[in-house]
Scaffold this motif. Structure first.
Motif, PDB file in Angstrom:
ATOM      1  N   ALA A 128       1.086  -1.205  -0.040  1.00  0.00           N
ATOM      2  CA  ALA A 128       0.101  -0.106   0.193  1.00  0.00           C
ATOM      3  C   ALA A 128       1.097   1.551   0.004  1.00  0.00           C
ATOM      4  CB  ALA A 128      -0.969   0.264   1.166  1.00  0.00           C
ATOM      5  N   VAL A 129       2.050   1.322   0.557  1.00  0.00           N
ATOM      6  CA  VAL A 129       2.688   2.119   0.446  1.00  0.00           C
ATOM      7  C   VAL A 129       3.229   3.127  -1.257  1.00  0.00           C
ATOM      8  CG1 VAL A 129       5.286   3.298   1.697  1.00  0.00           C
ATOM      9  CG2 VAL A 129       4.378   1.765   2.955  1.00  0.00           C
ATOM     10  N   PRO A 130       3.561   1.625  -1.620  1.00  0.00           N
ATOM     11  CA  PRO A 130       4.027   2.714  -2.983  1.00  0.00           C
ATOM     12  C   PRO A 130       2.901   3.365  -3.647  1.00  0.00           C
ATOM     13  CG  PRO A 130       4.409  -0.017  -2.897  1.00  0.00           C
ATOM     14  CD  PRO A 130       4.309   0.673  -1.435  1.00  0.00           C
ATOM     15  N   MET A 131       1.665   2.567  -3.595  1.00  0.00           N
ATOM     16  CA  MET A 131       0.053   3.367  -4.092  1.00  0.00           C
ATOM     17  C   MET A 131       0.468   4.230  -3.925  1.00  0.00           C
ATOM     18  SD  MET A 131      -1.180   1.878  -6.437  1.00  0.00           S
ATOM     19  CE  MET A 131      -1.446   0.286  -6.130  1.00  0.00           C
ATOM     20  N   THR A 196      10.853  -3.074  -5.145  1.00  0.00           N
ATOM     21  CA  THR A 196       9.192  -3.095  -5.507  1.00  0.00           C
ATOM     22  C   THR A 196       9.137  -2.081  -5.683  1.00  0.00           C
ATOM     23  OG1 THR A 196       8.869  -5.135  -5.097  1.00  0.00           O
ATOM     24  CG2 THR A 196       7.256  -4.281  -4.780  1.00  0.00           C
ATOM     25  N   CYS A 197       9.442  -1.708  -4.103  1.00  0.00           N
ATOM     26  CA  CYS A 197       8.394   0.036  -3.387  1.00  0.00           C
ATOM     27  C   CYS A 197       9.151   1.254  -4.657  1.00  0.00           C
ATOM     28  CB  CYS A 197       8.735   0.163  -2.700  1.00  0.00           C
ATOM     29  SG  CYS A 197       8.128  -0.954  -1.407  1.00  0.00           S
ATOM     30  N   GLY A 223       0.883  -0.715 -11.221  1.00  0.00           N
ATOM     31  CA  GLY A 223       1.297  -0.565 -10.010  1.00  0.00           C
ATOM     32  C   GLY A 223       0.981  -2.191  -9.344  1.00  0.00           C
ATOM     33  N   SER A 224       0.030  -2.164  -9.499  1.00  0.00           N
ATOM     34  CA  SER A 224       0.030  -3.704  -8.818  1.00  0.00           C
ATOM     35  C   SER A 224       0.291  -4.540  -9.667  1.00  0.00           C
ATOM     36  CB  SER A 224      -1.568  -3.819  -8.238  1.00  0.00           C
ATOM     37  OG  SER A 224      -2.182  -3.077  -7.768  1.00  0.00           O
ATOM     38  N   LEU A 229       5.126  -8.235 -10.546  1.00  0.00           N
ATOM     39  CA  LEU A 229       5.983  -8.763 -11.439  1.00  0.00           C
ATOM     40  C   LEU A 229       7.772  -8.365 -10.727  1.00  0.00           C
ATOM     41  CD1 LEU A 229       4.950  -7.064 -14.683  1.00  0.00           C
ATOM     42  CD2 LEU A 229       5.204  -9.394 -13.974  1.00  0.00           C
ATOM     43  N   VAL A 230       8.229  -7.871  -9.896  1.00  0.00           N
ATOM     44  CA  VAL A 230       9.206  -7.399  -8.883  1.00  0.00           C
ATOM     45  C   VAL A 230       9.352  -8.562  -8.574  1.00  0.00           C
ATOM     46  CG1 VAL A 230      10.111  -6.161  -8.047  1.00  0.00           C
ATOM     47  CG2 VAL A 230       9.413  -5.176  -9.746  1.00  0.00           C
ATOM     48  N   VAL A 231       8.794  -9.200  -8.005  1.00  0.00           N
ATOM     49  CA  VAL A 231       8.462  -9.491  -6.615  1.00  0.00           C
ATOM     50  C   VAL A 231       8.546 -10.903  -7.135  1.00  0.00           C
ATOM     51  CG1 VAL A 231       6.952 -10.927  -4.890  1.00  0.00           C
ATOM     52  CG2 VAL A 231       6.772  -8.876  -4.903  1.00  0.00           C
ATOM     53  N   PHE A 232       7.823 -11.123  -8.034  1.00  0.00           N
ATOM     54  CA  PHE A 232       8.639 -12.643  -9.133  1.00  0.00           C
ATOM     55  C   PHE A 232       9.514 -12.406  -9.526  1.00  0.00           C
ATOM     56  CE2 PHE A 232       4.050 -13.957 -10.492  1.00  0.00           C
ATOM     57  CZ  PHE A 232       3.993 -14.408  -9.052  1.00  0.00           C
ATOM     58  N   VAL A 233      10.300 -11.612  -9.889  1.00  0.00           N
ATOM     59  CA  VAL A 233      11.640 -11.576 -10.701  1.00  0.00           C
ATOM     60  C   VAL A 233      12.392 -11.531  -9.390  1.00  0.00           C
ATOM     61  CG1 VAL A 233      13.828  -9.554 -11.495  1.00  0.00           C
ATOM     62  CG2 VAL A 233      11.072  -9.257 -12.397  1.00  0.00           C
TER      63      VAL A 233
END
Length: 319
Positions: A128-131, A196-197, A223-224, A229-233
């Motif tokens: 929720a922070v980066p969002m 990710t953020c 953004g979601s 995708l970053v978490v998967f990478v």
């Protein structure tokens, strides 16, 4: 929808009327959440866990700027770490000073994000922070958010290794310092979450700045997806695994929070979009105007009318 818009207008009018009292109350609650989180996750210096001390710190924080409140939280954190290990306290103090120099040197604003980010991580709402930052801040806000993530993992390291830090290990002092610094600075999970953020903030910010219709809604979805995708990478490259259920729920919750923020801050009616063109001596201007969705609140004034009882003479005169 009308009732929601009326509720939004009521909140705006309520804040405008009582903002002088709401702002200190928000700072008090912000400081209370910060100190409570430190005491619950560290709490090694028992003097600082006294409820009277916590309330006193919160009252002082209510009249301070957010930068001073975050600095006060950092002092409390170092004090708790000092009760565990002098070496760890020295390292934590140096790292926090480096973070402060980095922060105030490049982004001297949004200081509350340095404390709000660890609180979001502790509440299991890291996405929720980066969002919210992407919707309401800018690209430079990546710095305080990244600093907040670092402070969170520093706190978690102390919490998870308190017994090892307290014991007098056979390793010499230099080896202890090197081991602690390597464990903190080269935490792969921390690096993946910072990436990710950062990617989430940049994607949301760039898309919501576009002039296309429903830019904020597209930014929330994009953004979601970018965070996912970053978490998967990170899982593929560094082997940093995240529970799928926690990841999906966290992203959906972040999208819902972003949608609520969109409604409260940027609710517009794209069906009434207007395109205006005009010029001056040097330029041609092409302007796209999108009206906000507003509802005027009606003020009802009730006036009591009492009928006077006619006398017998007046009734006879009417006859």
């Amino acid at each position: 929808m009308t009732s929601l818009l009326l509720f939004k207008e009521y909140l705006k009018s309520f804040y405008n009327k009582y903002s002088s009292g709401i702002q200190p109350a928000v700072k008090f609650l912000f400081a209370l959440a910060m100190f409570a989180a430190l005491n619950m996750n560290l709490g090694y210096m028992t003097q600082l866990t006294n409820p009277l001390v916590v309330v006193l710190l919160c009252l002082v924080s209510a009249v301070l700027p957010y930068g001073a409140v975050v600095f006060l939280g950092g002092c409390v954190m170092v004090a708790h770490v000092y009760a565990v290990s002098v070496e760890m306290a020295a390292i934590a103090l140096v790292l926090i000073l480096v973070v402060a120099i980095l922060y105030f040197g490049f982004k001297p604003g949004d200081s509350f994000l340095m404390a709000l980010t660890p609180l979001a991580f502790l509440a299991r709402m890291p996405y929720a922070v980066p969002m919210l930052v992407g919707l309401g801040g800018g690209v430079a806000s990546v710095i305080p958010v990244s600093c907040g993530i670092f402070l969170y993992y520093l706190l978690m390291y102390v919490k998870q290794n308190a017994s090892a830090l307290t014991s007098e290990a056979t390793a010499d002092l230099v080896q202890r310092y090197v081991q602690i610094i390597q464990s903190i600075l080269f935490n792969q999970t921390m690096m993946v979450m910072i990436a990710t953020c950062a990617v989430g903030i940049i994607v949301v910010y760039l898309i919501r700045r576009l002039s296309m219709d429903y830019a904020w809604a597209v930014a929330i979805v994009a953004g979601s997806v970018a965070e996912l995708l970053v978490v998967f990478v990170g899982d593929f490259v560094f082997g940093v695994s995240v529970a799928p259920g926690e990841l999906i729920v966290g992203l959906l919750l972040a999208a819902a929070i972003g949608a609520a923020y969109n409604f409260l801050i940027f609710s517009v009616d794209y069906t009434r979009t207007e395109h205006v063109q005009f010029e001056d001596d040097d330029y041609y201007y092409y302007v796209k105007a999108v009206p906000k969705m507003t509802v005027s609140t009606t003020q009802v004034k009730v006036q009591k009318i009492s009928a006077r009882k006619k006398s017998a003479r007046e009734r006879n005169a009417e006859r």
